[in-house]
Design an enzyme around this catalytic site. Structure first.
Site, PDB file in Angstrom:
ATOM      1  N   LYS A 210       0.847  -1.211   0.000  1.00 32.38           N
ATOM      2  CA  LYS A 210       0.000   0.000   0.000  1.00 32.38           C
ATOM      3  C   LYS A 210       0.871   1.246   0.000  1.00 32.38           C
ATOM      4  O   LYS A 210       2.049   1.208   0.380  1.00 32.38           O
ATOM      5  CB  LYS A 210      -0.935   0.019   1.213  1.00 32.38           C
ATOM      6  CG  LYS A 210      -0.261   0.039   2.603  1.00 32.38           C
ATOM      7  CD  LYS A 210       0.177   1.406   3.111  1.00 32.38           C
ATOM      8  CE  LYS A 210       0.857   1.322   4.474  1.00 32.38           C
ATOM      9  NZ  LYS A 210       1.655   2.478   4.844  1.00 32.38           N
TER      10      LYS A 210
ATOM     11  N   VAL B 123      11.027  -3.787   2.066  1.00 28.08           N
ATOM     12  CA  VAL B 123      10.946  -4.094   3.511  1.00 28.08           C
ATOM     13  C   VAL B 123      11.336  -2.866   4.343  1.00 28.08           C
ATOM     14  O   VAL B 123      12.236  -2.115   3.953  1.00 28.08           O
ATOM     15  CB  VAL B 123      11.873  -5.284   3.848  1.00 28.08           C
ATOM     16  CG1 VAL B 123      11.884  -5.566   5.356  1.00 28.08           C
ATOM     17  CG2 VAL B 123      11.425  -6.536   3.088  1.00 28.08           C
TER      18      VAL B 123
ATOM     19  N   ALA C 176       9.751  -0.109   4.796  1.00 21.60           N
ATOM     20  CA  ALA C 176       9.680   0.913   3.764  1.00 21.60           C
ATOM     21  C   ALA C 176       8.368   1.675   3.729  1.00 21.60           C
ATOM     22  O   ALA C 176       8.112   2.442   2.809  1.00 21.60           O
ATOM     23  CB  ALA C 176       9.922   0.249   2.407  1.00 21.60           C
ATOM     24  N   GLY C 177       7.496   1.459   4.730  1.00 21.55           N
ATOM     25  CA  GLY C 177       6.238   2.202   4.763  1.00 21.55           C
ATOM     26  C   GLY C 177       5.196   1.690   3.798  1.00 21.55           C
ATOM     27  O   GLY C 177       4.234   2.384   3.471  1.00 21.55           O
ATOM     28  N   MET C 178       5.368   0.428   3.341  1.00 20.04           N
ATOM     29  CA  MET C 178       4.398  -0.133   2.397  1.00 20.04           C
ATOM     30  C   MET C 178       3.635  -1.327   2.971  1.00 20.04           C
ATOM     31  O   MET C 178       2.980  -2.072   2.235  1.00 20.04           O
ATOM     32  CB  MET C 178       5.105  -0.525   1.104  1.00 20.04           C
ATOM     33  CG  MET C 178       5.607   0.701   0.347  1.00 20.04           C
ATOM     34  SD  MET C 178       6.097   0.278  -1.312  1.00 20.04           S
ATOM     35  CE  MET C 178       4.544  -0.248  -2.013  1.00 20.04           C
TER      36      MET C 178
ATOM     37  N   GLY D  56       4.476  -4.206   4.097  1.00 14.65           N
ATOM     38  CA  GLY D  56       4.807  -5.529   3.545  1.00 14.65           C
ATOM     39  C   GLY D  56       4.536  -6.670   4.515  1.00 14.65           C
ATOM     40  O   GLY D  56       3.938  -7.687   4.136  1.00 14.65           O
ATOM     41  N   GLY D  57       4.959  -6.515   5.759  1.00 14.39           N
ATOM     42  CA  GLY D  57       4.749  -7.570   6.746  1.00 14.39           C
ATOM     43  C   GLY D  57       3.263  -7.764   7.038  1.00 14.39           C
ATOM     44  O   GLY D  57       2.775  -8.893   7.123  1.00 14.39           O
ATOM     45  N   SER D  58       2.536  -6.652   7.159  1.00 12.79           N
ATOM     46  CA  SER D  58       1.096  -6.727   7.433  1.00 12.79           C
ATOM     47  C   SER D  58       0.361  -7.377   6.259  1.00 12.79           C
ATOM     48  O   SER D  58      -0.586  -8.151   6.449  1.00 12.79           O
ATOM     49  CB  SER D  58       0.519  -5.325   7.654  1.00 12.79           C
ATOM     50  OG  SER D  58       1.196  -4.687   8.701  1.00 12.79           O
TER      51      SER D  58
ATOM     52  N   ASP E 163      -1.827  -2.203  10.729  1.00 15.09           N
ATOM     53  CA  ASP E 163      -2.214  -2.145   9.311  1.00 15.09           C
ATOM     54  C   ASP E 163      -2.833  -3.444   8.802  1.00 15.09           C
ATOM     55  O   ASP E 163      -3.293  -3.506   7.659  1.00 15.09           O
ATOM     56  CB  ASP E 163      -0.978  -1.852   8.432  1.00 15.09           C
ATOM     57  CG  ASP E 163      -0.596  -0.381   8.447  1.00 15.09           C
ATOM     58  OD1 ASP E 163      -1.454   0.451   8.811  1.00 15.09           O
ATOM     59  OD2 ASP E 163       0.549  -0.072   8.090  1.00 15.09           O
TER      60      ASP E 163
HETATM   61  P1  ATP Z   1       4.470  -0.478   7.701  1.00 15.46           P
HETATM   62  O1  ATP Z   1       4.243   0.239   6.429  1.00 15.46           O
HETATM   63  O2  ATP Z   1       3.270  -1.322   8.137  1.00 15.46           O
HETATM   64  O3  ATP Z   1       5.006   0.376   8.775  1.00 15.46           O
HETATM   65  P2  ATP Z   1       7.057  -1.412   7.014  1.00 15.46           P
HETATM   66  O4  ATP Z   1       7.133  -1.388   5.535  1.00 15.46           O
HETATM   67  O5  ATP Z   1       7.621  -0.215   7.707  1.00 15.46           O
HETATM   68  O6  ATP Z   1       5.561  -1.618   7.424  1.00 15.46           O
HETATM   69  P3  ATP Z   1       7.713  -4.189   7.053  1.00 15.46           P
HETATM   70  O7  ATP Z   1       8.270  -4.298   5.687  1.00 15.46           O
HETATM   71  O8  ATP Z   1       6.362  -4.729   7.282  1.00 15.46           O
HETATM   72  O9  ATP Z   1       7.780  -2.678   7.565  1.00 15.46           O
HETATM   73  O10 ATP Z   1       8.784  -4.917   8.017  1.00 15.46           O
HETATM   74  C1  ATP Z   1       9.103  -4.488   9.280  1.00 15.46           C
HETATM   75  C2  ATP Z   1      10.008  -5.476   9.995  1.00 15.46           C
HETATM   76  O11 ATP Z   1       9.374  -6.758  10.083  1.00 15.46           O
HETATM   77  C3  ATP Z   1      11.352  -5.720   9.337  1.00 15.46           C
HETATM   78  O12 ATP Z   1      12.319  -5.567  10.349  1.00 15.46           O
HETATM   79  C4  ATP Z   1      11.336  -7.166   8.884  1.00 15.46           C
HETATM   80  O13 ATP Z   1      12.574  -7.811   9.051  1.00 15.46           O
HETATM   81  C5  ATP Z   1      10.289  -7.810   9.785  1.00 15.46           C
HETATM   82  N1  ATP Z   1       9.520  -8.884   9.110  1.00 15.46           N
HETATM   83  C6  ATP Z   1       9.165 -10.057   9.652  1.00 15.46           C
HETATM   84  N2  ATP Z   1       8.447 -10.781   8.791  1.00 15.46           N
HETATM   85  C7  ATP Z   1       8.317 -10.077   7.670  1.00 15.46           C
HETATM   86  C8  ATP Z   1       7.678 -10.305   6.434  1.00 15.46           C
HETATM   87  N3  ATP Z   1       7.010 -11.432   6.166  1.00 15.46           N
HETATM   88  N4  ATP Z   1       7.743  -9.326   5.508  1.00 15.46           N
HETATM   89  C9  ATP Z   1       8.386  -8.165   5.782  1.00 15.46           C
HETATM   90  N5  ATP Z   1       9.027  -7.900   6.927  1.00 15.46           N
HETATM   91  C10 ATP Z   1       8.999  -8.842   7.869  1.00 15.46           C
END
Ligand code: ATP
Length: 291
Positions: A11, A98, A100-102, A104-106, A139
């Site tokens: 997103k 990762v 990155a504010g997108m 990805g984990g959620s 998220d």
């Molecule tokens: P948001 O936009 O929700 O703040 P984000 O982009 O900042 O998310 P993510 O990419 O979701 O952050 O990842 C945050 C942390 O979660 C990272 O340190 C990563 O190593 C860990 N992590 C664990 N499992 C996953 C996964 N399946 N995908 C991505 N990151 C993961």
């Protein structure tokens, strides 16, 4: 079924405002969320067993493959609740940048929920999945829905909006990773003097007015990140020079995105940004809505 493939879409935040810091340490936000075409490809394989083990493999060496992987956490929630004793193998082809504010984990959590719900015929509605998902991350409820939403509260109060009008989107993830927790901990909410016009953006979405949307794009988290990571402003300026309608950071960063109404300019911006060295990952994509 013993095998299922699911997509976990990323997103962007077309608008992001922080309303206040709550007593419990969380922040109340108002955000306009838009799902994009970039996704992680996830496959889930089940093997009959009594030991309920979960394995995960990914194309990125630095991601955890133990219980710290968010996909594993999500699978564990449903497996424990529904006494699933099979062994589950999860494979994640990670395309969403990762930290990155997108989200990805959620997005991976939401995709695992959808996949297991179908594979085991659990009969859970989106509302059921969202209740369980919010415990894994603010998220996750949005990622279960996907599309265009106003997100309020800590991100769990969702109002569906009409899809964003057709446009081109360039995503540039610079070489820095930013932790959402770190930004929230260092943000001085009192220093936010100009709040994004989230209600105006909702109005523009209701009218399908792309310029009304892009003119209001704003992210208060840039107050903190722009000073810490100058590359974010550099990428935004370059994307504007390349003819973007507007460009801001997504979520807590570090991904910067730009919106284009002209496909040729968008393609050119993609090529230029790819060669610029400013991004570790550069994508060309579009809004993603299931209609
Ligand atoms: P948001 O936009 O929700 O703040 P984000 O982009 O900042 O998310 P993510 O990419 O979701 O952050 O990842 C945050 C942390 O979660 C990272 O340190 C990563 O190593 C860990 N992590 C664990 N499992 C996953 C996964 N399946 N995908 C991505 N990151 C993961």
């Amino acid at each position: 079924m013993n095998f299922i493939k699911v997509r976990a879409h990323g997103k962007i935040n077309l608008g992001l405002d922080i309303v206040r810091k709550r007593e419990d340490g969380y922040h109340d936000v108002r955000m306009i969320m838009q799902t994009v075409g970039i996704f992680d490809g996830i496959s889930i394989n089940r093997r009959p067993s009594k030991s309920s083990e979960i394995t995960v493999s990914t194309n990125l060496k630095f991601l955890p493959t133990d219980g710290n992987n968010l996909a594993v956490k999500a699978a564990r929630v449903l497996m424990d609740e529904f006494n699933i004793t099979d062994n589950i193998d999860i494979s994640i082809k990670k395309m969403i940048p990762v930290s990155a504010g997108m989200a990805g984990g959620s997005a991976d959590c939401a995709a695992i929920f959808r996949g297991l719900n179908k594979m085991y015929d659990l009969g859970l509605t989106n509302e059921d999945l969202k209740k369980r998902g919010v415990r894994l991350g603010a998220d996750v409820p949005y990622c279960i829905e996907e599309g265009t939403f106003l997100s309020e509260g800590i991100g769990d109060i969702l109002t569906m909006l009409p899809p964003m009008p057709d446009c081109g989107i360039i995503l540039v993830k610079p070489h820095v990773n930013i932790s959402t927790k770190f930004v929230y901990e260092h943000m001085n909410v009192g220093a936010i003097k100009k709040h994004p016009d989230i209600d105006g953006m909702v109005g523009a979405l209701l009218k399908g007015d792309i310029y009304g949307i892009t003119n209001r794009m704003s992210n208060v988290m840039e107050l903190f990140t722009a000073a810490e990571y100058p590359v974010i402003e550099e990428i935004k300026a370059k994307l504007m020079d390349l003819g973007a309608l507007n460009s801001i950071m997504s979520g807590s960063g570090s991904t910067v995105f730009a919106i284009f109404d002209d496909p040729e300019r968008c393609k050119n911006a993609y090529n230029v940004m790819k060669q610029s060295g400013l991004g570790r990952q550069v994508y060309i994509t579009e809004p993603y809505n299931i209609i």
